[in-house]
Write a protein that holds these residues in place. Structure first.
Motif, PDB file in Angstrom:
ATOM      1  N   HIS A   1      22.937  31.430  39.980  1.00 24.20           N
ATOM      2  CA  HIS A   1      23.930  30.507  40.863  1.00 24.20           C
ATOM      3  C   HIS A   1      25.019  31.358  41.199  1.00 24.20           C
ATOM      4  O   HIS A   1      25.257  32.558  40.856  1.00 24.20           O
ATOM      5  CB  HIS A   1      24.690  29.391  39.662  1.00 24.20           C
ATOM      6  N   PRO A   2      25.837  31.039  42.168  1.00 26.00           N
ATOM      7  CA  PRO A   2      27.083  31.533  42.812  1.00 26.00           C
ATOM      8  C   PRO A   2      28.079  32.144  41.914  1.00 26.00           C
ATOM      9  O   PRO A   2      28.134  31.477  40.366  1.00 26.00           O
ATOM     10  CB  PRO A   2      27.663  30.714  43.814  1.00 26.00           C
ATOM     11  N   SER A   3      28.676  33.189  42.053  1.00 24.43           N
ATOM     12  CA  SER A   3      29.785  33.527  40.959  1.00 24.43           C
ATOM     13  C   SER A   3      30.851  32.537  40.764  1.00 24.43           C
ATOM     14  O   SER A   3      31.461  32.541  39.756  1.00 24.43           O
ATOM     15  CB  SER A   3      30.563  34.692  41.369  1.00 24.43           C
ATOM     16  N   SER A   4      31.075  31.456  41.616  1.00 26.48           N
ATOM     17  CA  SER A   4      32.042  30.481  41.351  1.00 26.48           C
ATOM     18  C   SER A   4      31.710  29.700  40.242  1.00 26.48           C
ATOM     19  O   SER A   4      32.544  28.826  39.365  1.00 26.48           O
ATOM     20  CB  SER A   4      32.180  29.419  42.512  1.00 26.48           C
ATOM     21  N   LYS A   5      30.267  29.691  39.698  1.00 29.23           N
ATOM     22  CA  LYS A   5      30.235  28.962  38.472  1.00 29.23           C
ATOM     23  C   LYS A   5      30.159  29.963  37.127  1.00 29.23           C
ATOM     24  O   LYS A   5      29.641  29.659  36.252  1.00 29.23           O
ATOM     25  CB  LYS A   5      28.725  28.341  38.621  1.00 29.23           C
ATOM     26  N   GLY A   6      30.329  31.070  37.632  1.00 27.62           N
ATOM     27  CA  GLY A   6      30.355  32.185  36.435  1.00 27.62           C
ATOM     28  C   GLY A   6      31.524  32.645  35.826  1.00 27.62           C
ATOM     29  O   GLY A   6      32.601  32.214  36.212  1.00 27.62           O
ATOM     30  N   ALA A   7      31.789  33.528  35.014  1.00 23.91           N
ATOM     31  CA  ALA A   7      32.973  34.174  34.438  1.00 23.91           C
ATOM     32  C   ALA A   7      32.578  35.805  33.886  1.00 23.91           C
ATOM     33  O   ALA A   7      31.512  35.821  33.800  1.00 23.91           O
ATOM     34  CB  ALA A   7      33.199  33.288  33.061  1.00 23.91           C
ATOM     35  N   ARG A   8      33.415  36.414  33.873  1.00 22.77           N
ATOM     36  CA  ARG A   8      33.545  37.576  33.353  1.00 22.77           C
ATOM     37  C   ARG A   8      34.390  37.922  32.222  1.00 22.77           C
ATOM     38  O   ARG A   8      35.414  37.187  31.879  1.00 22.77           O
ATOM     39  CB  ARG A   8      34.213  38.784  34.358  1.00 22.77           C
ATOM     40  N   VAL A   9      34.047  38.660  31.150  1.00 18.97           N
ATOM     41  CA  VAL A   9      34.903  38.727  29.949  1.00 18.97           C
ATOM     42  C   VAL A   9      35.590  40.261  30.234  1.00 18.97           C
ATOM     43  O   VAL A   9      34.512  41.219  30.182  1.00 18.97           O
ATOM     44  CB  VAL A   9      34.271  38.535  28.663  1.00 18.97           C
ATOM     45  N   ARG A  10      36.731  40.746  30.533  1.00 17.78           N
ATOM     46  CA  ARG A  10      37.177  41.905  30.219  1.00 17.78           C
ATOM     47  C   ARG A  10      37.698  42.475  29.059  1.00 17.78           C
ATOM     48  O   ARG A  10      38.319  41.743  28.230  1.00 17.78           O
ATOM     49  CB  ARG A  10      38.366  41.916  31.396  1.00 17.78           C
TER      50      ARG A  10
ATOM     51  N   ILE B   1      37.761  36.019  32.819  1.00 16.38           N
ATOM     52  CA  ILE B   1      38.055  35.744  34.270  1.00 16.38           C
ATOM     53  C   ILE B   1      37.112  34.615  34.999  1.00 16.38           C
ATOM     54  O   ILE B   1      35.785  34.963  34.793  1.00 16.38           O
ATOM     55  CB  ILE B   1      38.026  37.088  34.985  1.00 16.38           C
ATOM     56  N   ASP B   2      37.332  33.834  35.458  1.00 17.02           N
ATOM     57  CA  ASP B   2      36.567  32.705  35.928  1.00 17.02           C
ATOM     58  C   ASP B   2      36.387  33.052  37.295  1.00 17.02           C
ATOM     59  O   ASP B   2      37.259  33.490  38.077  1.00 17.02           O
ATOM     60  CB  ASP B   2      37.165  31.312  35.977  1.00 17.02           C
ATOM     61  N   GLY B   3      35.034  32.890  37.854  1.00 15.21           N
ATOM     62  CA  GLY B   3      34.836  33.164  39.403  1.00 15.21           C
ATOM     63  C   GLY B   3      35.252  31.948  40.191  1.00 15.21           C
ATOM     64  O   GLY B   3      36.003  31.040  39.728  1.00 15.21           O
ATOM     65  N   PRO B   4      35.420  32.388  41.508  1.00 11.82           N
ATOM     66  CA  PRO B   4      34.286  33.175  42.000  1.00 11.82           C
ATOM     67  C   PRO B   4      35.087  34.652  42.285  1.00 11.82           C
ATOM     68  O   PRO B   4      36.139  34.788  41.955  1.00 11.82           O
ATOM     69  CB  PRO B   4      34.219  32.679  43.408  1.00 11.82           C
ATOM     70  N   PHE B   5      34.012  35.787  42.367  1.00 10.23           N
ATOM     71  CA  PHE B   5      34.533  36.940  42.504  1.00 10.23           C
ATOM     72  C   PHE B   5      34.313  37.435  43.988  1.00 10.23           C
ATOM     73  O   PHE B   5      33.504  37.052  44.716  1.00 10.23           O
ATOM     74  CB  PHE B   5      33.739  37.816  41.683  1.00 10.23           C
ATOM     75  N   ILE B   6      35.430  38.187  44.404  1.00  7.67           N
ATOM     76  CA  ILE B   6      35.762  38.339  45.791  1.00  7.67           C
ATOM     77  C   ILE B   6      34.576  39.398  46.456  1.00  7.67           C
ATOM     78  O   ILE B   6      34.021  39.090  47.426  1.00  7.67           O
ATOM     79  CB  ILE B   6      37.112  38.961  46.016  1.00  7.67           C
ATOM     80  N   GLU B   7      34.245  40.237  45.664  1.00  7.45           N
ATOM     81  CA  GLU B   7      33.270  41.460  46.322  1.00  7.45           C
ATOM     82  C   GLU B   7      31.943  41.159  46.503  1.00  7.45           C
ATOM     83  O   GLU B   7      31.232  41.300  45.290  1.00  7.45           O
ATOM     84  CB  GLU B   7      33.589  42.828  45.770  1.00  7.45           C
ATOM     85  N   THR B   8      31.413  40.128  47.437  1.00  9.26           N
ATOM     86  CA  THR B   8      30.229  39.792  47.554  1.00  9.26           C
ATOM     87  C   THR B   8      29.064  40.980  47.492  1.00  9.26           C
ATOM     88  O   THR B   8      28.129  40.748  46.810  1.00  9.26           O
ATOM     89  CB  THR B   8      30.008  39.033  48.872  1.00  9.26           C
ATOM     90  N   LYS B   9      29.514  42.115  47.945  1.00  9.87           N
ATOM     91  CA  LYS B   9      28.424  43.027  48.211  1.00  9.87           C
ATOM     92  C   LYS B   9      28.089  43.518  46.831  1.00  9.87           C
ATOM     93  O   LYS B   9      26.962  44.239  46.543  1.00  9.87           O
ATOM     94  CB  LYS B   9      28.771  44.267  49.133  1.00  9.87           C
TER      95      LYS B   9
END
Length: 141
Positions: A47-56, A65-73
């Motif tokens: 699924h797109p990063s808008s449905k994801g999260a990161r843990v720093r 940190i909830d998505g979306p994430f900016i750097e698509t590449k």
């Protein structure tokens, strides 16, 4: 040798655009080829990063940190896990893949997966036993 084959995201995949029937058919046929060749271990689209999260991690602190994430590449749209004889074989198989983002430039990354032997003496017999036990339980599911 195992390799993770990473399909890079695009602006369209990050926007949640679903693949066309033609692409789904082409990928289904390609997956069948991989199975017949005995190299496909697993894989899925994401699924797109808008449905994801990161843990720093910062020391003992954890920040979500909830998505979306900016750097698509730098994002991943999907993956395969393959068992092949060499990096060169993995490259040849990737070159046969349908363009995962038809009509655009797409990129697929090939990364070798660490094997137990790669860790050397730090991977003690106790750690090997634990690894076998844990992954043995997963295989039983």
């Amino acid at each position: 040798m195992r390799f993770m084959i990473i399909i890079k995201a695009s602006q369209e995949s990050e926007a949640g655009a679903m693949p066309s029937q033609e692409l789904l058919t082409a990928m289904g046929n390609y997956n069948e080829e991989l199975v017949k060749a005995g190299i496909l271990l697993g894989g899925d689209g994401l699924h797109p990063s808008s449905k994801g999260a990161r843990v720093r991690f910062s020391g003992d602190q954890r920040t979500v940190i909830d998505g979306p994430f900016i750097e698509t590449k730098e994002l991943i749209a999907g993956f395969w896990l393959w068992q092949v004889k060499s990096r060169e074989e993995a490259i040849e198989w990737v070159k046969r893949c349908p363009n995962p983002m038809p009509g655009t430039e797409a990129e697929i990354e090939i990364r070798q997966v660490f094997e137990v032997e790669d860790f050397g003496a730090e991977f003690t017999p106790e750690l090997r036993e634990q690894e076998e036990r844990v992954f043995g339980q997963i295989k039983k599911r």
